[in-house]
Design a protein around this motif. Structure first.
Motif, PDB file in Angstrom:
ATOM      1  N   GLN A 166      -8.257   3.913  -3.595  1.00  0.00           N
ATOM      2  CA  GLN A 166      -6.834   4.156  -3.383  1.00  0.00           C
ATOM      3  C   GLN A 166      -6.376   3.428  -2.124  1.00  0.00           C
ATOM      4  OE1 GLN A 166      -5.780   8.270  -3.877  1.00  0.00           O
ATOM      5  NE2 GLN A 166      -3.780   8.043  -2.912  1.00  0.00           N
ATOM      6  N   LEU A 167      -5.167   2.897  -2.187  1.00  0.00           N
ATOM      7  CA  LEU A 167      -4.551   2.288  -1.010  1.00  0.00           C
ATOM      8  C   LEU A 167      -3.660   3.325  -0.343  1.00  0.00           C
ATOM      9  CD1 LEU A 167      -3.605  -1.221  -2.456  1.00  0.00           C
ATOM     10  CD2 LEU A 167      -5.387  -0.709  -0.779  1.00  0.00           C
ATOM     11  N   LEU A 168      -3.917   3.574   0.938  1.00  0.00           N
ATOM     12  CA  LEU A 168      -3.135   4.526   1.708  1.00  0.00           C
ATOM     13  C   LEU A 168      -2.127   3.772   2.572  1.00  0.00           C
ATOM     14  CD1 LEU A 168      -6.007   6.946   2.843  1.00  0.00           C
ATOM     15  CD2 LEU A 168      -4.639   7.009   0.742  1.00  0.00           C
ATOM     16  N   PRO A 169      -1.115   4.449   3.080  1.00  0.00           N
ATOM     17  CA  PRO A 169      -0.138   3.764   3.937  1.00  0.00           C
ATOM     18  C   PRO A 169      -0.807   3.066   5.120  1.00  0.00           C
ATOM     19  CG  PRO A 169       0.647   5.953   3.334  1.00  0.00           C
ATOM     20  CD  PRO A 169      -0.764   5.866   2.848  1.00  0.00           C
ATOM     21  N   GLY A 170      -0.188   1.987   5.584  1.00  0.00           N
ATOM     22  CA  GLY A 170      -0.710   1.277   6.746  1.00  0.00           C
ATOM     23  C   GLY A 170      -1.869   0.365   6.442  1.00  0.00           C
ATOM     24  N   ASN A 171      -2.003  -0.064   5.181  1.00  0.00           N
ATOM     25  CA  ASN A 171      -3.090  -0.963   4.788  1.00  0.00           C
ATOM     26  C   ASN A 171      -4.469  -0.353   5.049  1.00  0.00           C
ATOM     27  OD1 ASN A 171      -1.877  -3.256   3.596  1.00  0.00           O
ATOM     28  ND2 ASN A 171      -1.205  -3.990   5.613  1.00  0.00           N
ATOM     29  N   VAL A 172      -4.601   0.915   4.695  1.00  0.00           N
ATOM     30  CA  VAL A 172      -5.907   1.587   4.738  1.00  0.00           C
ATOM     31  C   VAL A 172      -6.415   1.715   3.303  1.00  0.00           C
ATOM     32  CG1 VAL A 172      -7.158   3.694   5.318  1.00  0.00           C
ATOM     33  CG2 VAL A 172      -5.351   2.841   6.849  1.00  0.00           C
ATOM     34  N   LEU A 173      -7.611   1.219   3.081  1.00  0.00           N
ATOM     35  CA  LEU A 173      -8.243   1.285   1.759  1.00  0.00           C
ATOM     36  C   LEU A 173      -9.382   2.298   1.790  1.00  0.00           C
ATOM     37  CD1 LEU A 173      -8.961   0.193  -1.124  1.00  0.00           C
ATOM     38  CD2 LEU A 173     -10.326  -1.572   0.026  1.00  0.00           C
ATOM     39  N   VAL A 174      -9.407   3.194   0.819  1.00  0.00           N
ATOM     40  CA  VAL A 174     -10.541   4.110   0.668  1.00  0.00           C
ATOM     41  C   VAL A 174     -11.146   3.872  -0.718  1.00  0.00           C
ATOM     42  CG1 VAL A 174      -9.758   5.845   2.297  1.00  0.00           C
ATOM     43  CG2 VAL A 174      -8.972   5.978  -0.050  1.00  0.00           C
ATOM     44  N   ALA A 175     -12.461   3.843  -0.789  1.00  0.00           N
ATOM     45  CA  ALA A 175     -13.135   3.535  -2.052  1.00  0.00           C
ATOM     46  C   ALA A 175     -14.439   4.314  -2.145  1.00  0.00           C
ATOM     47  CB  ALA A 175     -13.415   2.029  -2.143  1.00  0.00           C
ATOM     48  N   THR A 189     -26.127  12.864  -8.609  1.00  0.00           N
ATOM     49  CA  THR A 189     -25.491  11.550  -8.474  1.00  0.00           C
ATOM     50  C   THR A 189     -25.644  11.028  -7.047  1.00  0.00           C
ATOM     51  OG1 THR A 189     -23.403  10.333  -8.717  1.00  0.00           O
ATOM     52  CG2 THR A 189     -23.238  12.585  -7.893  1.00  0.00           C
ATOM     53  N   THR A 190     -25.661   9.724  -6.910  1.00  0.00           N
ATOM     54  CA  THR A 190     -25.559   9.113  -5.594  1.00  0.00           C
ATOM     55  C   THR A 190     -24.078   9.047  -5.222  1.00  0.00           C
ATOM     56  OG1 THR A 190     -25.366   6.855  -6.450  1.00  0.00           O
ATOM     57  CG2 THR A 190     -27.598   7.695  -6.073  1.00  0.00           C
ATOM     58  N   LEU A 191     -23.774   8.663  -3.979  1.00  0.00           N
ATOM     59  CA  LEU A 191     -22.376   8.512  -3.580  1.00  0.00           C
ATOM     60  C   LEU A 191     -22.264   7.572  -2.385  1.00  0.00           C
ATOM     61  CD1 LEU A 191     -19.395   9.304  -3.900  1.00  0.00           C
ATOM     62  CD2 LEU A 191     -19.830  11.261  -2.394  1.00  0.00           C
ATOM     63  N   ILE A 192     -21.354   6.606  -2.507  1.00  0.00           N
ATOM     64  CA  ILE A 192     -21.017   5.696  -1.410  1.00  0.00           C
ATOM     65  C   ILE A 192     -19.511   5.807  -1.176  1.00  0.00           C
ATOM     66  CG2 ILE A 192     -21.138   3.331  -0.531  1.00  0.00           C
ATOM     67  CD1 ILE A 192     -23.102   2.733  -2.863  1.00  0.00           C
ATOM     68  N   ILE A 193     -19.116   5.983   0.080  1.00  0.00           N
ATOM     69  CA  ILE A 193     -17.695   6.087   0.439  1.00  0.00           C
ATOM     70  C   ILE A 193     -17.393   5.073   1.540  1.00  0.00           C
ATOM     71  CG2 ILE A 193     -15.850   7.623   1.219  1.00  0.00           C
ATOM     72  CD1 ILE A 193     -17.711   9.991   0.571  1.00  0.00           C
ATOM     73  N   ALA A 194     -16.256   4.399   1.439  1.00  0.00           N
ATOM     74  CA  ALA A 194     -15.857   3.449   2.482  1.00  0.00           C
ATOM     75  C   ALA A 194     -14.396   3.663   2.854  1.00  0.00           C
ATOM     76  CB  ALA A 194     -16.060   2.016   2.011  1.00  0.00           C
TER      77      ALA A 194
END
Length: 260
Positions: free
Chosen positions: A36-45, A119-124
């Motif tokens: 998802q793209l958040l305000p202020g050009n912050v990307l979470v994936a 499950t495994t999980l990777i967050i960025a």
């Protein structure tokens, strides 16, 4: 959807595809991803790989990525708040905890054991000035800065054996989580599950393989139509070049920030 090139922005292309081993046995893809793209050009994936040995691994993976991204999207994340290291670590830790609880709750609702949804999980989390990642299990997260430096934010957490790893539902999983924060001018990030790690990682020195990532980064940067780009990525992941090297499910999230 045509992407505008008028303002600085993230472009993201992502896909999860079924590996040839699962296609032969008519099983579902056990991988999942969400961003998802958040305000202020912050990307979470987030990317996840449901355990092949878990009867509901696909469900676990889907619940984990969706909950992790929801957890982050509900926070008031700004580029100013991301300037504080402790805040970034807390955001990632809380997202891991939320995902773990959601998977356990889903298991209880389905009258299953948590390991049935392993499950495994990777967050960025990425902004134009920084990137941070947290990971439980195998797969990896990478980033490239404006000077062309490619950094492995996380590396596969394999045990004594190549197919052994830690899952989100494993005892003490959160204590094993990798977490790394890199403050540079970021131009690319990449997340992938373990099906691709033999192609994307130089296992001898545990460094990301530039010939794998750099063409993909250029591809996403130059993509003008997101739907068409995703279709091309799906074809790439199902190509003979890839399937000759791995028969596992594959997930790849690639982000490119156009600084103009």
């Amino acid at each position: 959807m045509k992407t505008s090139k008028q303002n600085p922005h993230w472009q993201v292309v992502a896909a999860s595809v079924c590996g040839t081993s699962h296609m032969k046995t008519k099983q579902l893809c056990q991988d999942a991803h969400h961003w998802q793209l958040l305000p202020g050009n912050v990307l979470v994936a987030a990317a996840a790989d449901g355990a092949g040995s878990a009867s509901q691994g696909k469900v676990g993976a889907m619940v984990a990525v969706e909950t992790a991204i929801e957890s982050l999207s509900l926070k008031d994340i700004t580029r100013d708040s991301l300037a504080d290291d402790e805040t970034v670590r807390s955001l990632l830790t809380e997202a891991l905890l939320a995902a773990k609880k959601a998977v356990e709750d889903e298991a209880a609702a389905c009258q299953k054991q948590p390991q049935d949804l392993a499950t495994t999980l990777i967050i960025a989390i990425a902004s134009p000035e920084m990137v941070a990642a947290a990971q439980i299990g195998d797969g990896m997260a990478v980033a490239k800065d404006h000077l062309g430096n490619l950094l492995a934010l996380t590396i596969p957490d394999n045990g004594e054996y190549i197919n052994e790893t830690t899952f989100l539902t494993s005892p003490g999983a959160l204590e094993t989580a990798q977490m790394r924060l890199w403050r540079e001018t970021i131009v690319n990030i990449g997340l992938l599950t373990d099906g691709l790690q033999m192609l994307a990682l130089n296992m001898v020195v545990s460094e990301p393989h530039k010939p794998f990532f750099f063409p993909l980064f250029d591809f996403v940067k130059n993509a003008e139509d997101q739907a068409e780009a995703k279709e091309q990525l799906v074809k790439f992941l199902g190509s003979e070049r890839i399937t000759q090297r791995t028969d596992d499910d594959l997930t790849l999230i690639i982000g490119a920030f156009n600084h103009l």
